[in-house]
Design a protein around this motif. Structure first.
Motif, PDB file in Angstrom:
ATOM      1  N   ALA A  60     -22.447 -38.625 -45.115  1.00  0.00           N
ATOM      2  CA  ALA A  60     -21.844 -38.615 -46.371  1.00  0.00           C
ATOM      3  C   ALA A  60     -22.502 -37.796 -47.690  1.00  0.00           C
ATOM      4  CB  ALA A  60     -20.598 -39.618 -46.806  1.00  0.00           C
ATOM      5  N   ALA A  61     -23.022 -38.328 -47.847  1.00  0.00           N
ATOM      6  CA  ALA A  61     -24.466 -38.122 -49.062  1.00  0.00           C
ATOM      7  C   ALA A  61     -24.651 -36.116 -49.104  1.00  0.00           C
ATOM      8  CB  ALA A  61     -25.083 -38.424 -49.287  1.00  0.00           C
ATOM      9  N   GLY A  62     -24.691 -35.499 -48.022  1.00  0.00           N
ATOM     10  CA  GLY A  62     -25.367 -34.626 -47.695  1.00  0.00           C
ATOM     11  C   GLY A  62     -24.217 -33.400 -47.510  1.00  0.00           C
ATOM     12  N   TYR A  63     -23.579 -34.059 -47.479  1.00  0.00           N
ATOM     13  CA  TYR A  63     -21.900 -33.365 -47.083  1.00  0.00           C
ATOM     14  C   TYR A  63     -21.461 -33.135 -48.791  1.00  0.00           C
ATOM     15  CZ  TYR A  63     -20.989 -33.604 -42.194  1.00  0.00           C
ATOM     16  OH  TYR A  63     -20.679 -33.158 -41.024  1.00  0.00           O
ATOM     17  N   GLY A  64     -21.749 -34.339 -49.661  1.00  0.00           N
ATOM     18  CA  GLY A  64     -21.022 -34.137 -51.035  1.00  0.00           C
ATOM     19  C   GLY A  64     -21.814 -33.458 -51.828  1.00  0.00           C
ATOM     20  N   ALA A  65     -23.052 -33.762 -51.518  1.00  0.00           N
ATOM     21  CA  ALA A  65     -24.057 -32.681 -52.160  1.00  0.00           C
ATOM     22  C   ALA A  65     -24.170 -31.390 -52.176  1.00  0.00           C
ATOM     23  CB  ALA A  65     -25.399 -32.856 -52.103  1.00  0.00           C
ATOM     24  N   LEU A  66     -23.537 -30.543 -50.616  1.00  0.00           N
ATOM     25  CA  LEU A  66     -23.264 -29.398 -50.531  1.00  0.00           C
ATOM     26  C   LEU A  66     -21.546 -29.167 -51.230  1.00  0.00           C
ATOM     27  CD1 LEU A  66     -24.029 -27.057 -48.942  1.00  0.00           C
ATOM     28  CD2 LEU A  66     -22.766 -28.097 -47.626  1.00  0.00           C
ATOM     29  N   MET A  67     -20.617 -29.571 -51.434  1.00  0.00           N
ATOM     30  CA  MET A  67     -19.063 -29.631 -51.993  1.00  0.00           C
ATOM     31  C   MET A  67     -19.435 -29.384 -52.940  1.00  0.00           C
ATOM     32  SD  MET A  67     -16.815 -31.461 -48.877  1.00  0.00           S
ATOM     33  CE  MET A  67     -17.294 -32.737 -48.595  1.00  0.00           C
ATOM     34  N   GLY A  68     -20.279 -30.141 -53.740  1.00  0.00           N
ATOM     35  CA  GLY A  68     -20.761 -30.610 -55.591  1.00  0.00           C
ATOM     36  C   GLY A  68     -21.352 -28.810 -55.920  1.00  0.00           C
ATOM     37  N   LEU A  69     -22.014 -28.459 -55.081  1.00  0.00           N
ATOM     38  CA  LEU A  69     -22.658 -27.336 -55.381  1.00  0.00           C
ATOM     39  C   LEU A  69     -21.640 -26.266 -55.078  1.00  0.00           C
ATOM     40  CD1 LEU A  69     -26.126 -26.700 -56.230  1.00  0.00           C
ATOM     41  CD2 LEU A  69     -26.060 -26.247 -53.577  1.00  0.00           C
ATOM     42  N   LEU A  70     -21.189 -26.268 -54.173  1.00  0.00           N
ATOM     43  CA  LEU A  70     -20.144 -25.348 -54.339  1.00  0.00           C
ATOM     44  C   LEU A  70     -19.163 -25.191 -55.462  1.00  0.00           C
ATOM     45  CD1 LEU A  70     -20.365 -25.213 -49.724  1.00  0.00           C
ATOM     46  CD2 LEU A  70     -20.839 -23.044 -51.241  1.00  0.00           C
ATOM     47  N   LEU A 120     -24.685 -34.912 -57.672  1.00  0.00           N
ATOM     48  CA  LEU A 120     -24.104 -35.503 -58.043  1.00  0.00           C
ATOM     49  C   LEU A 120     -23.050 -36.066 -58.350  1.00  0.00           C
ATOM     50  CD1 LEU A 120     -25.040 -38.531 -59.271  1.00  0.00           C
ATOM     51  CD2 LEU A 120     -24.784 -37.601 -61.362  1.00  0.00           C
ATOM     52  N   ASP A 121     -22.167 -34.633 -58.575  1.00  0.00           N
ATOM     53  CA  ASP A 121     -21.195 -35.071 -58.714  1.00  0.00           C
ATOM     54  C   ASP A 121     -20.806 -34.929 -57.020  1.00  0.00           C
ATOM     55  OD1 ASP A 121     -18.559 -34.619 -60.643  1.00  0.00           O
ATOM     56  OD2 ASP A 121     -17.493 -33.129 -58.735  1.00  0.00           O
ATOM     57  N   GLY A 122     -20.916 -33.622 -56.321  1.00  0.00           N
ATOM     58  CA  GLY A 122     -20.185 -34.651 -54.796  1.00  0.00           C
ATOM     59  C   GLY A 122     -21.095 -35.547 -53.867  1.00  0.00           C
ATOM     60  N   ILE A 123     -21.794 -36.513 -54.598  1.00  0.00           N
ATOM     61  CA  ILE A 123     -22.057 -37.287 -54.370  1.00  0.00           C
ATOM     62  C   ILE A 123     -20.855 -38.671 -55.008  1.00  0.00           C
ATOM     63  CG2 ILE A 123     -24.035 -38.792 -53.332  1.00  0.00           C
ATOM     64  CD1 ILE A 123     -25.631 -36.615 -53.376  1.00  0.00           C
ATOM     65  N   LYS A 124     -21.108 -38.976 -55.146  1.00  0.00           N
ATOM     66  CA  LYS A 124     -20.147 -39.778 -56.494  1.00  0.00           C
ATOM     67  C   LYS A 124     -18.696 -39.241 -55.316  1.00  0.00           C
ATOM     68  CE  LYS A 124     -21.754 -39.899 -60.527  1.00  0.00           C
ATOM     69  NZ  LYS A 124     -21.418 -39.663 -62.711  1.00  0.00           N
ATOM     70  N   MET A 125     -18.273 -38.417 -55.276  1.00  0.00           N
ATOM     71  CA  MET A 125     -16.843 -37.753 -54.800  1.00  0.00           C
ATOM     72  C   MET A 125     -17.252 -38.879 -52.781  1.00  0.00           C
ATOM     73  SD  MET A 125     -16.104 -35.858 -51.934  1.00  0.00           S
ATOM     74  CE  MET A 125     -16.803 -34.545 -52.070  1.00  0.00           C
ATOM     75  N   ALA A 126     -18.142 -38.571 -52.347  1.00  0.00           N
ATOM     76  CA  ALA A 126     -18.306 -38.655 -51.206  1.00  0.00           C
ATOM     77  C   ALA A 126     -18.778 -40.010 -50.063  1.00  0.00           C
ATOM     78  CB  ALA A 126     -19.880 -37.670 -50.681  1.00  0.00           C
ATOM     79  N   VAL A 127     -19.068 -41.396 -51.416  1.00  0.00           N
ATOM     80  CA  VAL A 127     -19.334 -42.186 -50.864  1.00  0.00           C
ATOM     81  C   VAL A 127     -18.214 -43.307 -50.509  1.00  0.00           C
ATOM     82  CG1 VAL A 127     -21.653 -42.503 -52.547  1.00  0.00           C
ATOM     83  CG2 VAL A 127     -19.161 -43.447 -53.083  1.00  0.00           C
ATOM     84  N   ASN A 128     -17.125 -42.193 -50.928  1.00  0.00           N
ATOM     85  CA  ASN A 128     -15.195 -42.978 -51.038  1.00  0.00           C
ATOM     86  C   ASN A 128     -15.265 -42.819 -49.118  1.00  0.00           C
ATOM     87  OD1 ASN A 128     -15.434 -45.836 -53.069  1.00  0.00           O
ATOM     88  ND2 ASN A 128     -15.876 -42.821 -53.883  1.00  0.00           N
ATOM     89  N   HIS A 129     -15.662 -41.446 -48.689  1.00  0.00           N
ATOM     90  CA  HIS A 129     -15.242 -41.057 -47.224  1.00  0.00           C
ATOM     91  C   HIS A 129     -16.342 -41.180 -46.728  1.00  0.00           C
ATOM     92  CE1 HIS A 129     -11.657 -39.269 -49.815  1.00  0.00           C
ATOM     93  NE2 HIS A 129     -13.290 -38.806 -50.515  1.00  0.00           N
ATOM     94  N   THR A 130     -15.639 -40.661 -44.836  1.00  0.00           N
ATOM     95  CA  THR A 130     -16.625 -40.373 -43.961  1.00  0.00           C
ATOM     96  C   THR A 130     -16.885 -39.408 -44.138  1.00  0.00           C
ATOM     97  OG1 THR A 130     -14.516 -40.014 -42.259  1.00  0.00           O
ATOM     98  CG2 THR A 130     -15.332 -42.529 -42.541  1.00  0.00           C
TER      99      THR A 130
END
Length: 627
Positions: free
Chosen positions: A334-344, A430-440
């Protein structure tokens, strides 16, 4: 020749530094390396004896000052308040730059200069690129550790967030460059054909190029950079052999890759590599250029930037935060998905730091494996990692080695200010990971894979962010612009993103290091260079292109020749010929730039570039039809 000292390791005590310098009297000078907001590195020659005597002053920043007008800090260090202090940074490796054209007569060794990375301090505040990255990473590390402690159950991660005690930022860059014989020009048309037919890629090197490449790899390993590969790239053509057996008309593209490091150290390492490569090739009688697009119509020089993130736990183990616990079942955690989405999601305000020059934007054109769209690729299934070369951010995965999971930002070039890019990128992550911690991971994969027009919980509704297709071949330009956003065509358009997306600017500046005055200074410096280069370099060069498109006198002229020449004549006049009542495009661009009408100047630049390409194509057809 005695064994040379190439590196003083990070965090070496002062007394040990002094001992090493005294053991190596061939090291005659010290140079403090500060990185301004344009990515320029400072260099000076300070006798070692002064450094040893005043070492405490060098560490505190009181020993060396520079005039702020001599470095790019616009709006920060002004003429009436210009003093900038330069303290050393003891937390990274220091490198010795040897001059193999100047030998010390006592030791019979080349004279060395100890290059010490440092910071630029103005009015008590650090204002340089290295400081922005260093301070950003401190902020991101603190935020991530606190976040993982509050949300210990991160989906798809192989460790509980409560066990994490530290964060590790890793990065690496790949350096591409063109090398040529001085004062010789090769046929762009011939090299373009060689690229299309892939005659050069991974070909065996020869002669002086081979010697210089091998010497560079050997020399860089002495600095502990652990070079992984050096090879020919896609661009170039076969050299010729003169009567003495030497190669002439050398013009080819090379790449050197080396091992990853801590993010700040990785950015420092890049400067060392560029310096060593340029000096060794010069010693072999060859010119090197790291320009993003040294020749229009041919492959440019990229510098793919790898971005990684890991966590340390109390038991001493390191865990890749991007990698999935079960890589055969999921692409990332989930952290990886969030990080990638934050970057994009935030890339519009990262892009100004990636591409801040006319040259860099010339490289980002469809058809040359240079990314122009804000999009990623994951692969059709988790079992088969993607290797789509047409997208902006690649997800590098190895099912047998989860620690290898990382992102490859493919838009950077050798003169990108990698310090600022990494600072902005890690803040977006960081912005994306903050979002991702609440999702599967399933929810996050669906969000990343959503179609344009579909409402999501993080990504923008009207955009698509994932494609497994060839972005250049499978979409029209209109489709690309609609799905992935229209890329900036000029430096002005790219810098305007910093005004158009205040919410995204707030994301990359949230840590306080990449603050408003730093961003404004960077933008001001980039626009000044854009304006100056257009007026003083690019337009004179284009004027020369127009002048060369002359009428060819021939005994046999067809109606096609007359038609082509008439169109060429009209284009030449429109581009470069003024009348009393109407000014040429060149003059209108200069007037707009001098008047500060940058939006109009940007539109004129795009028009001029299009018409120059039309002129060159027309003249080529016209010239070939004359017999």
């Amino acid at each position: 020749m005695a064994e040379l000292l190439y590196t003083i390791k990070a965090n070496t005590p002062k007394d040990e530094v002094i001992r090493l310098l005294r053991e190596h009297p061939e090291i005659k000078f010290v140079s403090l390396v500060g990185i301004d907001l344009a990515g320029n590195d400072t260099d000076e020659k300070i006798p070692v004896r002064i450094f040893i005597k005043d070492i405490d002053e060098f560490y505190s920043g009181r020993a060396v000052q520079t005039d702020g007008s001599s470095v790019v800090l616009p709006g920060i260090a002004t003429l009436n308040n210009a003093k900038v202090d330069m303290p050393v940074d003891p937390t990274v490796n220091w490198f010795v730059d040897y001059n193999f054209e100047h030998y010390d007569t006592v030791t019979n060794n080349p004279v060395g200069t100890l290059r010490i990375p440092g910071f630029l301090i103005h009015e008590g505040k650090r204002v340089d690129s290295r400081a922005v990255l260093t301070d950003t990473l401190v902020h991101v590390k603190r935020e991530l550790v606190n976040l993982f402690h509050k949300h210990p159950a991160i989906d798809g991660l192989d460790v509980s967030g409560s066990e994490i005690i530290d964060i590790v930022f890793t990065s690496a860059t790949e350096l591409e460059f063109w090398v040529k014989t001085p004062l010789e020009e090769a046929s762009v048309e011939e090299m373009s054909a060689a690229e299309i037919m892939q005659e050069q890629y991974w070909e065996r090197t020869h002669g002086a190029v081979r010697c210089a490449l091998e010497q560079s790899i050997i020399e860089l390993d002495k600095y502990g950079l652990q070079v992984e590969m050096g090879h020919k790239e896609v661009g170039g053509l076969k050299a010729q052999i003169d009567e003495s057996g030497h190669l002439t008309h050398v013009c080819e593209q090379l790449e050197i890759d080396w091992k990853f490091a801590d993010a700040v150290q990785a950015a420092d390492n890049e400067i060392v590599v560029r310096t060593v490569v340029k000096e060794i090739f010069r010693a072999n009688g060859l010119e090197v250029t790291f320009k993003a697009k040294p020749m229009i119509g041919l492959a440019g020089n990229g510098e793919h930037t790898h971005i990684g993130l890991a966590a340390k736990t109390a038991d001493g183990k390191v865990h890749n935060l991007f990698a999935a616990k079960n890589p055969a079942e999921d692409y990332m955690s989930a952290a990886g998905y969030g990080a990638l989405m934050g970057l994009l999601k935030n890339y519009e305000v990262i892009n100004p730091f990636v591409s801040a020059t006319n040259d860099s934007l010339n490289r980002l054109k469809p058809g040359f494996e240079a990314p122009v769209c804000i999009v990623t690729s994951l692969g059709n299934t988790p079992q088969i990692p993607a290797r789509n070369r047409t997208i902006l951010v690649s997800v590098i995965r190895d099912l047998e080695n989860p620690m290898a999971t990382r992102f490859e930002l493919r838009s950077c070039n050798p003169y990108t200010n990698i310090y600022l890019v990494l600072a902005a990128s890690y803040s977006a992550i960081l912005d994306g990971i903050k979002m991702a911690v609440n999702h599967t991971t399933g929810e996050l994969l669906a969000e990343l894979s959503k179609e344009a027009g579909q409402t999501g919980f993080y990504l923008e509704r009207d955009r698509a962010y994932r494609s497994e297709r060839d972005v250049f071949e499978d979409y029209t330009q209109a489709e690309r612009d609609k799905l992935f956003g229209k890329p900036p065509a000029t430096v002005w358009e790219n810098m305007e993103a910093l005004s158009l997306y205040p919410d995204k600017v707030a994301v990359i500046s949230g840590g306080g290091a990449l603050q408003e005055r730093i961003i404004n200074a960077f933008r001001e410096g980039a626009l000044l260079r854009w304006k100056t280069e257009l007026i003083s370099r690019i337009l004179p060069e284009l004027r020369g292109t127009v002048r060369k498109a002359k009428k060819i006198e021939a005994a046999f002229v067809t109606d096609l020749d007359a038609y082509n020449w008439n169109k060429i004549f009209q284009l030449r006049s429109e581009l470069a010929k003024d009348s009393i009542d109407e000014k040429s495009l060149f003059t209108r661009l200069i007037n707009a730039l001098n008047a500060g009408e940058y939006e109009r100047a940007s539109r004129l630049q795009v028009t001029i570039y299009d018409k120059i390409e039309e002129l060159k194509a027309l003249y080529d057809a016209y010239e070939k039809n004359i017999i």
